[in-house]
Design a protein around this motif. Sequence first.
Motif, short mmCIF file in Angstrom:
data_model
loop_
_atom_site.label_atom_id
_atom_site.label_comp_id
_atom_site.label_asym_id
_atom_site.label_seq_id
_atom_site.Cartn_x
_atom_site.Cartn_y
_atom_site.Cartn_z
N ARG A 70 1.98 -5.53 -6.83
CA ARG A 70 1.92 -6.10 -5.49
C ARG A 70 1.29 -5.16 -4.45
O ARG A 70 0.41 -5.57 -3.69
CB ARG A 70 3.35 -6.43 -5.08
CG ARG A 70 3.50 -7.46 -4.03
CD ARG A 70 4.99 -7.78 -3.92
NE ARG A 70 5.41 -7.80 -2.54
CZ ARG A 70 5.26 -8.84 -1.75
NH1 ARG A 70 4.70 -9.94 -2.19
NH2 ARG A 70 5.67 -8.81 -0.51
N GLU A 71 1.71 -3.92 -4.43
CA GLU A 71 1.22 -3.00 -3.39
C GLU A 71 -0.28 -2.75 -3.53
O GLU A 71 -1.01 -2.76 -2.55
CB GLU A 71 1.99 -1.68 -3.43
CG GLU A 71 3.48 -1.81 -3.13
CD GLU A 71 3.78 -2.58 -1.85
OE1 GLU A 71 3.02 -2.43 -0.87
OE2 GLU A 71 4.76 -3.34 -1.83
N ASN A 72 -0.72 -2.55 -4.78
CA ASN A 72 -2.15 -2.37 -5.02
C ASN A 72 -2.96 -3.56 -4.57
O ASN A 72 -3.99 -3.45 -3.93
CB ASN A 72 -2.40 -2.24 -6.53
CG ASN A 72 -2.26 -0.81 -6.97
OD1 ASN A 72 -2.37 0.09 -6.15
ND2 ASN A 72 -2.03 -0.61 -8.25
N LYS A 74 -2.13 -5.83 -2.49
CA LYS A 74 -2.13 -6.01 -1.04
C LYS A 74 -3.14 -5.09 -0.37
O LYS A 74 -3.80 -5.47 0.57
CB LYS A 74 -0.74 -5.71 -0.49
CG LYS A 74 0.22 -6.84 -0.76
CD LYS A 74 1.44 -6.72 0.09
CE LYS A 74 2.08 -8.08 0.22
NZ LYS A 74 3.08 -8.11 1.26
N PHE A 75 -3.25 -3.88 -0.89
CA PHE A 75 -4.22 -2.95 -0.32
C PHE A 75 -5.64 -3.48 -0.53
O PHE A 75 -6.48 -3.40 0.36
CB PHE A 75 -4.05 -1.56 -0.92
CG PHE A 75 -4.88 -0.53 -0.22
CD1 PHE A 75 -4.64 -0.22 1.12
CD2 PHE A 75 -5.93 0.11 -0.86
CE1 PHE A 75 -5.42 0.71 1.79
CE2 PHE A 75 -6.71 1.04 -0.20
CZ PHE A 75 -6.46 1.35 1.12
N ILE A 215 0.32 -5.34 4.20
CA ILE A 215 1.08 -4.32 3.49
C ILE A 215 2.51 -4.24 4.02
O ILE A 215 2.72 -4.01 5.20
CB ILE A 215 0.43 -2.93 3.61
CG1 ILE A 215 -1.04 -3.00 3.18
CG2 ILE A 215 1.17 -1.90 2.75
CD1 ILE A 215 -1.84 -1.76 3.48
N LYS A 218 5.38 0.94 1.52
CA LYS A 218 5.17 1.31 0.12
C LYS A 218 6.51 1.38 -0.60
O LYS A 218 7.08 2.43 -0.81
CB LYS A 218 4.44 2.65 0.03
CG LYS A 218 3.01 2.60 0.51
CD LYS A 218 2.11 3.15 -0.58
CE LYS A 218 0.64 3.18 -0.21
NZ LYS A 218 0.03 1.95 0.13
N LYS A 219 6.99 0.23 -0.98
CA LYS A 219 8.27 0.17 -1.68
C LYS A 219 8.03 0.36 -3.16
O LYS A 219 7.24 -0.35 -3.76
CB LYS A 219 8.85 -1.23 -1.51
CG LYS A 219 9.76 -1.35 -0.34
CD LYS A 219 10.43 -2.71 -0.37
CE LYS A 219 11.20 -2.91 0.90
NZ LYS A 219 11.66 -4.27 1.07
N ARG A 220 8.71 1.28 -3.76
CA ARG A 220 8.63 1.36 -5.21
C ARG A 220 9.57 0.31 -5.78
O ARG A 220 10.58 -0.02 -5.18
CB ARG A 220 9.01 2.77 -5.67
CG ARG A 220 7.87 3.72 -5.58
CD ARG A 220 8.01 4.81 -6.61
NE ARG A 220 6.85 5.67 -6.59
CZ ARG A 220 5.79 5.50 -7.39
NH1 ARG A 220 5.78 4.53 -8.27
NH2 ARG A 220 4.78 6.31 -7.32
#
Length: 250
Positions: A70-72, A74-75, A215, A218-220
């Motif tokens: 998800r984080e990738n 979103k970036f 974003i 940055k939640k792991r």
Amino acid sequence: MEKSGNYPKRYRYTEKETDRIIEILEIIEEYRKTNEVDEIIDCINNELLYSAGEINFVTRCKRQTCPLCRENKKFKSFLKLKKKINEQNGIRYILITFNGREISDLSKLSKEVGENNEIVAKIIRKRSIQAIMLGYIKIVEISYNKYTGKLLPHIHLLLGVREDFKKHWIRKKEIEKLEKTWKKWKGEEIKNAIDVKIVKDTENDIDTVLKYITIVGKKRIMKLDDMEIRAFFEMINDRKRLFTASGIFK
Ligand SMILES: [Zn+2]
């Protein structure tokens, strides 16, 4: 030949973090109804094996709904939108956030998100919006309040509008109308129902807004709460779209 660039850095999860990820996998297993969920489970399993050094490369599922990818993703959406926006000339942006009802019962989440989506679709079709709009980005988000244990489904709508939108769109009047419409269609009083920001016409402000909507920190994965994990997978099982772009943003 050594491949480079596409492999994520090897992050060595601690024993506690690994245990938490295994717990999360067990939650996700309950949602195993679609292929998408199977791919996400593989993705997380591979991440654990890779972290432990048992495999030398990982294949990521790259799904926006995957808590890991998800984080990738979103970036990447952020960069793509930024590029689109840089190609435009003489366009202004208005960010509208619509807050739905707070939900404590997961079985009601999907209906609530569906209702929010339908109402926002109707609002987009209104003449006051159509008169100024060149395109929009719609992002469905579900935030979680760990103190109350409730989920808040909400929608960010970024409108790209004509430079002279102020000729047709009088801020105070339009915001009042929007708020009234949202509450009427939601059928109840909602606190802080909508929030409207006219984005200043500078690269910096546009950037801040794009980062804000694409974003969520940055939640792991192991920091996600059970309810947050469940909320994502309710959305997958219901095939809800979390991201929509139209007009100039396509
Ligand atoms: Zn993934």
